[in-house]
Every structure is written in structure tokens, then in C-alpha cells.
Scaffold this active site. Structure first.
Site, PDB file in Angstrom:
ATOM      1  N   GLY A   1      37.134  16.498  43.778  1.00  0.00           N
ATOM      2  CA  GLY A   1      37.242  17.919  43.471  1.00  0.00           C
ATOM      3  C   GLY A   1      36.181  18.732  44.186  1.00  0.00           C
ATOM      4  O   GLY A   1      35.917  18.556  45.375  1.00  0.00           O
TER       5      GLY A   1
ATOM      6  N   GLY B   1      58.851  46.073  44.334  1.00  0.00           N
ATOM      7  CA  GLY B   1      59.676  45.893  43.141  1.00  0.00           C
ATOM      8  C   GLY B   1      60.520  44.630  43.233  1.00  0.00           C
ATOM      9  O   GLY B   1      60.044  43.571  43.634  1.00  0.00           O
ATOM     10  N   GLY B   2      61.792  44.751  42.886  1.00  0.00           N
ATOM     11  CA  GLY B   2      62.679  43.591  42.910  1.00  0.00           C
ATOM     12  C   GLY B   2      62.792  42.960  44.278  1.00  0.00           C
ATOM     13  O   GLY B   2      62.872  41.726  44.408  1.00  0.00           O
TER      14      GLY B   2
ATOM     15  N   THR C   1      37.886  15.637  51.188  1.00  0.00           N
ATOM     16  CA  THR C   1      38.220  15.601  49.768  1.00  0.00           C
ATOM     17  C   THR C   1      38.887  14.286  49.365  1.00  0.00           C
ATOM     18  O   THR C   1      39.670  13.720  50.123  1.00  0.00           O
ATOM     19  CB  THR C   1      39.160  16.773  49.426  1.00  0.00           C
ATOM     20  OG1 THR C   1      38.529  17.998  49.830  1.00  0.00           O
ATOM     21  CG2 THR C   1      39.461  16.832  47.946  1.00  0.00           C
TER      22      THR C   1
ATOM     23  N   GLN D   1      54.498  44.170  44.009  1.00  0.00           N
ATOM     24  CA  GLN D   1      54.772  45.212  43.014  1.00  0.00           C
ATOM     25  C   GLN D   1      55.320  46.476  43.668  1.00  0.00           C
ATOM     26  O   GLN D   1      56.239  47.117  43.139  1.00  0.00           O
ATOM     27  CB  GLN D   1      53.492  45.526  42.240  1.00  0.00           C
ATOM     28  CG  GLN D   1      53.697  46.395  41.005  1.00  0.00           C
ATOM     29  CD  GLN D   1      54.390  45.656  39.881  1.00  0.00           C
ATOM     30  OE1 GLN D   1      54.453  44.429  39.886  1.00  0.00           O
ATOM     31  NE2 GLN D   1      54.928  46.387  38.921  1.00  0.00           N
TER      32      GLN D   1
ATOM     33  N   GLU E   1      38.197  24.869  50.838  1.00  0.00           N
ATOM     34  CA  GLU E   1      36.856  25.018  51.440  1.00  0.00           C
ATOM     35  C   GLU E   1      35.866  25.646  50.468  1.00  0.00           C
ATOM     36  O   GLU E   1      35.029  26.466  50.846  1.00  0.00           O
ATOM     37  CB  GLU E   1      36.927  25.777  52.760  1.00  0.00           C
ATOM     38  CG  GLU E   1      37.730  25.025  53.809  1.00  0.00           C
ATOM     39  CD  GLU E   1      37.364  25.375  55.220  1.00  0.00           C
ATOM     40  OE1 GLU E   1      36.182  25.631  55.501  1.00  0.00           O
ATOM     41  OE2 GLU E   1      38.275  25.382  56.064  1.00  0.00           O
TER      42      GLU E   1
ATOM     43  N   THR F   1      35.989  26.499  46.074  1.00  0.00           N
ATOM     44  CA  THR F   1      36.656  27.444  45.189  1.00  0.00           C
ATOM     45  C   THR F   1      35.839  28.721  45.020  1.00  0.00           C
ATOM     46  O   THR F   1      34.646  28.772  45.358  1.00  0.00           O
ATOM     47  CB  THR F   1      36.867  26.812  43.801  1.00  0.00           C
ATOM     48  OG1 THR F   1      35.570  26.536  43.220  1.00  0.00           O
ATOM     49  CG2 THR F   1      37.676  25.524  43.883  1.00  0.00           C
ATOM     50  N   SER F   2      36.467  29.733  44.457  1.00  0.00           N
ATOM     51  CA  SER F   2      35.735  30.974  44.179  1.00  0.00           C
ATOM     52  C   SER F   2      34.555  30.708  43.258  1.00  0.00           C
ATOM     53  O   SER F   2      33.486  31.332  43.397  1.00  0.00           O
ATOM     54  CB  SER F   2      36.673  32.007  43.543  1.00  0.00           C
ATOM     55  OG  SER F   2      37.631  32.462  44.476  1.00  0.00           O
ATOM     56  N   GLU F   3      34.736  29.771  42.324  1.00  0.00           N
ATOM     57  CA  GLU F   3      33.634  29.451  41.420  1.00  0.00           C
ATOM     58  C   GLU F   3      32.449  28.858  42.181  1.00  0.00           C
ATOM     59  O   GLU F   3      31.282  29.187  41.910  1.00  0.00           O
ATOM     60  CB  GLU F   3      34.121  28.470  40.345  1.00  0.00           C
ATOM     61  CG  GLU F   3      35.094  29.050  39.340  1.00  0.00           C
ATOM     62  CD  GLU F   3      36.524  29.187  39.881  1.00  0.00           C
ATOM     63  OE1 GLU F   3      37.350  29.824  39.209  1.00  0.00           O
ATOM     64  OE2 GLU F   3      36.819  28.651  40.974  1.00  0.00           O
TER      65      GLU F   3
END
Length: 380
Positions: free
Chosen positions: A131, A340-341, A126, A337, A364, A366-368
């Protein structure tokens, strides 16, 4: 969970898991907080003989397959994304191309120390302006007698500041497009004109160094060319097939670690007189976390199996990487989640898995890009 693993892989998994629990888990948060690359862990991994799992035994490796390597990568990711990432970059990107394309002399000189753990390796593709279009390359290598002279900048290079060798992609024929890209072995300890200019502060994975490197009239012997001039792009595409499987395995490990942390906490934490795991909302969340993790694991194992069978795994590696990386982020977010805290504090692991997982959807490919690859392979 074990039905797709043979006896040897189950034994490998148990050995690596035992090591991870004893040596990595106790320091996983500390090395992140300190932004410290844990060289001692990789020395121990070398003693376990896993730094060259899929490398030819003739050059210090285990001679095992991609499936075994994926098992090791997943187990490392289960406790530390940083260690898993540096490991995966070392094996898939820095070692396997030399194993696949190197001459016997190159393998003895450069592959053996990688496989035996004398030092780690890196892979430099890269660039600051490239990109997702990794072929848009400004780094050049000009032939000058019995040497090549490298100039340019590479960015987001894992392990570059701790590496003993770096595989560098550079343009040798600016008029040839993809066929003008070649691969070179650079020794960052000895070669003049090489410099690590930046070690990035990141959202996560801060115990794995990510660097910008620069070549300023870096002169290297001509025998550091890997393969032939113009082979670099084909080598890159092949390397990324295995690399995407390793990122899928690492992602699966992150998801597994996050799921286990959430499940353990939910079984111990009581509210309104009962463990929170008995509440429908928490129980259903844990089921979904398990489902996503198991799906990612099975897609990864299928891709690794097909790779070992010699099949073209363009579709399957992209699908595994896409699904597992998104599963890692989603499962880790759910784990935060559930806690929690507490999940938002560094006293508990889910926040680390959450931050680490995001890179899996970027690095390696992107998801796109994975969507694009899968669509193309499906004829869409």
C-alpha cells in the site's frame, strides 16, 4: 495561460496538441470502451520524438527539461488520461532512473530504445501488502554468482504487459531496512521466471494496462543492477519527485479537457430561450472550474521550474500533485453536472475525465500521503 512558457515550450505544446486533436481525440472513448492499449499512438509519439523528452540526447532523447515534459504530459491528458498515464509511467518511472543512475553500457542497451520508442517501459514498486508503505517489500533478489535471482509479486504496475523493460525494486539485504533495497532491470520478453498474472479491470484508464506481475526464480545477469546494492530506496525517492510533477501535469490536462468540454456545451445548450452559460449557477461553476485548473497548472509549472533549477522539490512536487489531482476530480465532476444527463453518457467526454481523475489522487502517493509530506516539509 502561456505567460510561464518559453517559445520552445509553446511550440512543443502546439505540436503535441495538433497531434492529439487529429489522432487521439477521435479514438479516446473507443479505446476505453474496448479496453485496448493503442500501440499505434505510441508509435506515432515516437515519430514525434517525445518519448524521451527529458532524456539525454546522447541516448536518443531530446535533452529537454522537466518543464517541457510537463507540457507534453498535460496535452496528452487533455484528450486521454490513459495515454497520458502510460506516457508518464514510461518517461518518469521507466526511463529517467536509467538516465540518472545507469552506466554508459546500461544507457546504451536499455535507455536508448525507451527514448527512441522501440518499446515502452514500466516501473515496479508497489506490492499487494505494501500500500502506501512502499518500503514494506517482500520481493527479494539474491546474488548467485554472476546473476541475481528475483522472487516476489508486484501489483498495480502500469505498462507491464506491453513493456520491453521493467525497473524492479527488490530487497537484497533483509537486515538493512531502507538501505537493503535495490533496483534491477528486467526484460519481460526474454527473462524466464517473469509472468504477468493479472491485467486489472478498472474504474477508468482502461486503455492503459495495469498489471500484477510475479517473479518465480527469475534469473537476471548481475549487470542489470541499477547503481549499487542498497541504492534503491534513495533512487525511488528521487524518482517520485519527478513522477509527482508528471501526475500533477496529467491531472491538469484532465481538468483542462473537462473544463473545455463543459464550456463548449454550456455555450451551445439552450434552456428557457438562452444558452445555459448565461445562467448564474452555470457561469459561476465554469469560473470555479477555470480557477482550479489554472491554479493546478501554476503549481505544476512552479514545481517543474524548481526541479529544473536543481532545487529540492519535495514540498513543491507534493503540493502540486495534491492540488492538481483534487482539482482534476472536482472539475471533471462539475463538467458532468454542467452537461446534466448527457454528462452521464459515453457520448460525451466528461464522464471519462471523471473516472480517470480519481486515480490521480491515489497513484504515486495518495492525497493523504501528500498531506503528510507537505506537513513534514512545513515543520508541522
Amino acid at each position: 495561460m502561456d505567460f510561464a512558457l518559453g517559445t520552445a515550450d509553446r511550440m512543443m505544446r502546439e505540436s503535441v496538441r495538433e497531434f492529439c486533436e487529429a489522432e487521439i481525440a477521435p479514438i479516446a472513448q473507443d479505446i476505453e470502451d474496448d479496453h485496448r492499449f493503442p500501440a499505434e499512438v505510441f508509435d506515432q509519439l515516437a515519430e514525434l520524438d517525445v518519448l524521451g523528452v527529458p532524456v539525454d540526447e546522447a541516448y536518443g532523447g531530446l535533452g529537454a527539461d522537466q518543464s517541457t515534459y510537463a507540457v507534453v504530459t498535460e496535452e496528452l491528458g487533455r484528450v486521454s488520461g490513459s495515454i497520458g498515464l502510460s506516457y508518464a509511467a514510461h518517461v518518469s518511472l521507466a526511463s529517467k532512473p536509467i538516465d540518472a543512475y545507469g552506466t554508459p553500457e546500461q544507457k546504451e542497451r536499455w535507455l536508448r530504445p525507451l527514448a527512441e520508442g522501440e518499446y515502452l517501459g514500466a516501473w515496479a514498486l508497489t506490492e499487494p501488502d505494501s500500500g502506501s508503505d512502499a518500503s514494506d517489500m517482500d520481493t527479494t533478489a539474491e546474488r548467485d554468482g554472476d546473476a541475481y535471482v528475483l522472487n516476489g509479486t508486484k501489483q498495480f504496475i502500469t505498462n507491464a504487459s506491453v513493456a520491453g523493460s521493467i525497473l524492479v525494486k527488490a530487497v537484497t539485504d533483509p537486515e538493512a531496512g531502507y538501505d537493503g533495497i535495490s533496483t534491477f532491470i528486467v526484460d519481460p520478453r526474454e527473462d524466464d521466471g517473469f509472468e504477468v498474472t493479472t491485467e486489472w479491470e478498472k474504474m477508468g484508464l482502461n486503455a492503459s494496462p495495469t498489471c500484477e506481475i510475479r517473479f518465480d526464480d527469475c534469473r537476471i545477469p548481475a549487470n542489470r543492477l541499477l547503481g549499487e546494492e542498497g541504492d534503491g530506496w534513495d533512487q525511488t525517492k528521487e524518482t517520485l519527485q519527478g513522477g509527482r510533477i508528471s501526475i500533477a501535469a496529467l491531472s491538469t490536462g484532465l481538468a483542462q479537457g473537462a473544463y473545455e468540454a463543459a464550456k463548449a456545451y454550456a455555450g451551445e445548450r439552450e434552456q428557457f430561450g438562452q444558452p445555459i452559460s448565461e445562467f448564474d449557477a452555470i457561469r459561476d461553476t465554469l469560473v470555479d472550474m477555470y480557477r482550479k485548473t489554472q491554479r493546478a497548472r501554476l503549481l505544476t509549472r512552479e514545481a517543474a521550474w524548481r526541479y529544473d533549477e536543481g532545487e529540492d522539490v519535495t514540498l513543491h512536487s507534493a503540493l502540486a500533485k495534491l492540488d492538481a489531482s483534487e482539482a482534476a476530480r472536482e472539475v471533471a465532476e462539475d463538467a458532468v453536472q454542467v452537461l446534466g444527463g448527457y454528462g452521464y453518457t459515453t457520448d460525451f467526454a466528461p464522464q471519462r475525465f471523471y473516472r480517470d481523475a480519481k486515480l490521480m489522487e491515489i497513484g504515486e502517493g495518495t492525497s493523504e500521503i501528500q498531506h503528510l509530506v507537505v506537513a513534514r516539509e512545513l515543520g508541522l
